[in-house]
Design an enzyme around this catalytic site. Structure first.
Site, PDB file in Angstrom:
ATOM      1  N   GLU B  28     -60.438 -49.369 -65.121  1.00 47.70           N
ATOM      2  CA  GLU B  28     -61.114 -48.345 -64.335  1.00 47.70           C
ATOM      3  C   GLU B  28     -61.869 -47.357 -65.210  1.00 47.70           C
ATOM      4  OE1 GLU B  28     -61.442 -48.053 -61.010  1.00 47.70           O
ATOM      5  OE2 GLU B  28     -60.273 -49.851 -60.562  1.00 47.70           O
ATOM      6  N   HIS B 288     -38.023 -16.887 -54.508  1.00 44.47           N
ATOM      7  CA  HIS B 288     -37.908 -18.191 -55.141  1.00 44.47           C
ATOM      8  C   HIS B 288     -37.363 -18.054 -56.551  1.00 44.47           C
ATOM      9  CE1 HIS B 288     -40.929 -20.608 -52.525  1.00 44.47           C
ATOM     10  NE2 HIS B 288     -40.170 -19.832 -51.811  1.00 44.47           N
TER      11      HIS B 288
END
Lengths: 376, 376
Positions: B28, B288
């Protein structure tokens, strides 16, 4: 079987052709960016989201700081067409064994008691409410079902499920949303983080299974790997439900919206970003390029013109084919037979083997070859 | 129900804990990069893929140019542990109505005749062969089943399905792979493009449905939006099948591999790249950050140490919380009570409202506050 045959099988009603978008870019950008966003920047993002026509804009919690409160007031004052999160409130509670051990020790009973109390109050004030668990996919959904039912009965307008760690898969999403759909009437919102690359796949699967609202951010920004990127999701839904998606959202505004946000949080649009990444609609390999020129849908899942973007066939490479070169020869107004085009294609491939070629280089080769032909 | 409960339901055997990776980066990259890769670069990529321990390396078709042929010989001569695509051949045929109308006019019968002939010849030469259709998801799979059976009977080692336009979804993948699995014994390879953001979700769904091999590229490079990114896929599989994934692949080599490839094709690692993106393991929001410091798995789907990467809690923001600040105070060896830490946290949030803060800025605020305390 076709790429647009996305209707859910089984008993759940698919909402693929009736979904709504809740955009969290403003909230996530504030949590995520290295530097806080200025009020002007927030206003510019809110306006761009309004132009795209997302259904809801989620804003930073006004309680997080004095500045956030003032910014929220400014956005509320813009008079956007979209629902800008100031007349509605979202409640999020962690319920998995992970977060209930650590973040707080409230039992599910206590969560239910508090949630029902808050929702009842908000409803008495005519405020739209949404209730979700933070980490639904590591919780036991069956345990949570009675709680979802209780908050729904208390008047929650929407319940949500939330993969905050980005750990779930389409199969688990399908199971969870169908289960929740079975006991809850009305709207179900889903929020998927993207730590393991499945956020968009999870989102479309959730809609097929009966969810109604998907949380997105522009370019997928958000803590860690962020959440469902608005652009990729819109591309997915353009394929799954073209008429609804084109009719409801202003896809041609995507590129401008992404530009505003990428500049605001100082990131580059990834090279492989769906729709707007630099190579999204550039075709190079010979056999592909030939087919693209004859019938773009052979190698394109949708027409880039839907987003106001044009396609490009690159010929400056060793893997170019003579059909792509023929197209460029014609664009340049040079007259050549097929055999002559094949000969100059060989020349381009040969040169590309020895050094990098720009588009300008290949044009020069074409012009020089054509000039030789004229002389001969 | 947990994030690791990915076993397929129904009759298909799940290969989530026995999958193989076929990496197409070299092929690719050559099609995709603006400039052709030098042989040294190709060799460096091949070696890095070998260090990560992918199962197969797919190379550029040696027939595409003289240079490609010579490069293939050089890679074959490296003596890599991995299968480098020189002892095996992949055949790809377009079969959807799109590509058969346009790219060639061969009927399915003719395709079958040619395919069987080529495969029989290759098998007589002891060459490993793979056969796939280019655009399986826009073809009628039932029409193709007899062709798949014919090539399998002719001796194809592996058959493949291929979403070359990036238009399919997990649900369609599940349907297609189960159908193919029902008639084909042995290996099934899947190749998913990522135009609509579902490549990784499609890949894990394919394995659950009975596929055995997944095509990847490093950072997902490839024409248009590329295909399944190796890093995101490895993260997905680390969660789905931790023991197999950690035992088989050298995850700690991912970052080096991505660096080699990003430099070779001149791209940046996207900010939100799973695992290695700059914000993948940075935590900022107060609530968090508190949980992360107590128990990282609350907001992390896997431990970054699996990839040799460390986590980071940012405190230079208005949404920081005092627990994160406490942790930094302790790291700096400053002595403060909880109330003092809460006071300096308020100071940081207040300052972050007025101007951008770097990590160094917040450290200076902590030191200055501590000095004030000492004086008082």
């Amino acid at each position: 079987m076709s790429a647009t045959a996305n209707a859910a099988s089984g008993s759940s009603p698919s909402n693929v052709a009736s979904y709504k978008i809740i955009d969290s870019t403003l909230r996530e950008a504030d949590q995520w960016a290295t530097n806080p966003l200025s009020r002007d920047t927030k206003v510019a993002i809110a306006k761009a989201l309004d132009s795209f026509a997302v259904d809801y804009i989620e804003i930073t919690s006004p309680s997080s700081s004095e500045q956030a409160l003032e910014d929220s007031k400014a956005i509320a004052a813009l008079g956007l067409k979209v629902e800008a999160g100031v007349g509605s409130v979202g409640l999020v509670v962690g319920a998995s064994s992970f977060s209930s051990d650590v973040s707080h020790e409230k039992s599910l009973e206590k969560i239910q008691e508090s949630a029902v109390e808050v929702i009842s109050y908000l409803k008495s004030q005519n405020v739209e409410t949404q209730f979700s668990f933070e980490d639904t996919f590591r919780s036991d959904l069956v345990d949570l079902l009675s709680l979802y039912q209780a908050v729904k009965e208390a008047g929650a307008d929407r319940v949500g499920i939330n993969d905050i760690i980005g750990g779930t898969t389409p199969r688990l999403v399908d199971d969870n949303v169908r289960t929740l759909r079975g006991v809850i009437k009305g709207d179900i919102e889903c929020r998927f983080h993207d730590e393991t690359g499945c956020a968009v796949g999870n989102a479309v699967t959730a809609l097929e299974a009966g969810a109604t609202h998907i949380d997105t951010t522009v370019l997928g920004i958000g803590e860690r790997n962020g959440l469902v990127p608005l652009g990729a999701f819109s591309a997915r839904m353009l394929v799954a439900a073209p008429e609804y998606t084109k009719g409801k959202y202003n896809l041609k505004e995507l590129k401008a919206l992404e530009t505003v946000v990428s500049e605001a949080v100082n990131i580059n649009v990834p090279y492989n970003n769906p729709v707007t990444g630099f190579s999204a609609f550039t075709h190079k390999a010979g056999i592909h390029a030939k087919a693209i020129l004859n019938n773009p849908s052979t190698y394109e899942v949708f027409d880039p013109a839907e987003y106001g973007i044009s396609r490009n066939v690159a010929i400056n490479s060793r893997v170019t084919g003579w059909n792509a070169v023929r197209s460029r020869v014609d664009q340049l107004g040079l007259v050549m037979t097929d055999d002559e085009v094949k000969a100059v294609t060989a020349k381009i491939k040969q040169t590309a083997d020895t050094r990098p070629l720009t588009i300008e280089d290949t044009d020069n080769i074409l012009h020089a070859f054509h000039a030789e032909l004229q002389k001969a």
